[in-house]
Write a protein that holds these residues in place. Sequence first.
Motif, short mmCIF file in Angstrom:
data_model
loop_
_atom_site.label_atom_id
_atom_site.label_comp_id
_atom_site.label_asym_id
_atom_site.label_seq_id
_atom_site.Cartn_x
_atom_site.Cartn_y
_atom_site.Cartn_z
N ARG A 229 0.82 -1.21 0.00
CA ARG A 229 0.00 0.00 0.00
C ARG A 229 0.85 1.25 0.00
O ARG A 229 0.45 2.27 -0.55
CB ARG A 229 -0.89 0.03 1.24
N GLU B 25 -5.08 -6.28 -3.17
CA GLU B 25 -5.54 -5.71 -1.90
C GLU B 25 -5.17 -4.23 -1.81
O GLU B 25 -5.98 -3.40 -1.40
CB GLU B 25 -4.90 -6.47 -0.74
N ALA B 26 -3.97 -3.89 -2.22
CA ALA B 26 -3.52 -2.49 -2.19
C ALA B 26 -4.34 -1.64 -3.16
O ALA B 26 -4.71 -0.51 -2.84
CB ALA B 26 -2.04 -2.41 -2.52
N ARG C 114 -7.41 -2.16 -4.10
CA ARG C 114 -8.74 -1.97 -3.48
C ARG C 114 -8.68 -0.88 -2.42
O ARG C 114 -9.60 -0.07 -2.31
CB ARG C 114 -9.24 -3.27 -2.87
N ALA C 115 -7.61 -0.87 -1.64
CA ALA C 115 -7.47 0.16 -0.60
C ALA C 115 -7.37 1.55 -1.25
O ALA C 115 -7.97 2.51 -0.75
CB ALA C 115 -6.23 -0.11 0.24
N THR D 101 -10.78 2.76 -2.27
CA THR D 101 -11.59 3.29 -1.17
C THR D 101 -11.14 4.69 -0.77
O THR D 101 -11.93 5.46 -0.26
CB THR D 101 -11.57 2.36 0.06
N LEU D 102 -9.87 5.01 -1.02
CA LEU D 102 -9.36 6.35 -0.74
C LEU D 102 -9.70 7.34 -1.86
O LEU D 102 -9.44 8.53 -1.74
CB LEU D 102 -7.84 6.31 -0.55
#
Length: 51
Positions: A2, A38-39, A41-42, A45-46
């Motif tokens: 991330r 996963e990163a 997706r994070a 969301t930001l």
Amino acid sequence: MRELLPKGLPNGRRQPGERIVERCLAAELNAGQAPLREALRALQTLGLLDA
């Protein structure tokens, strides 16, 4: 993972609207696709990436 991705976004390596191919980006970063996914997706969301 991330921590690496946002640093690569503003430095001109990625253009606004550019399509990111997960397996190519994983190879470029020498990372696995699961942690990269996963990163990403994070970052979505930001509000830093569009789906």
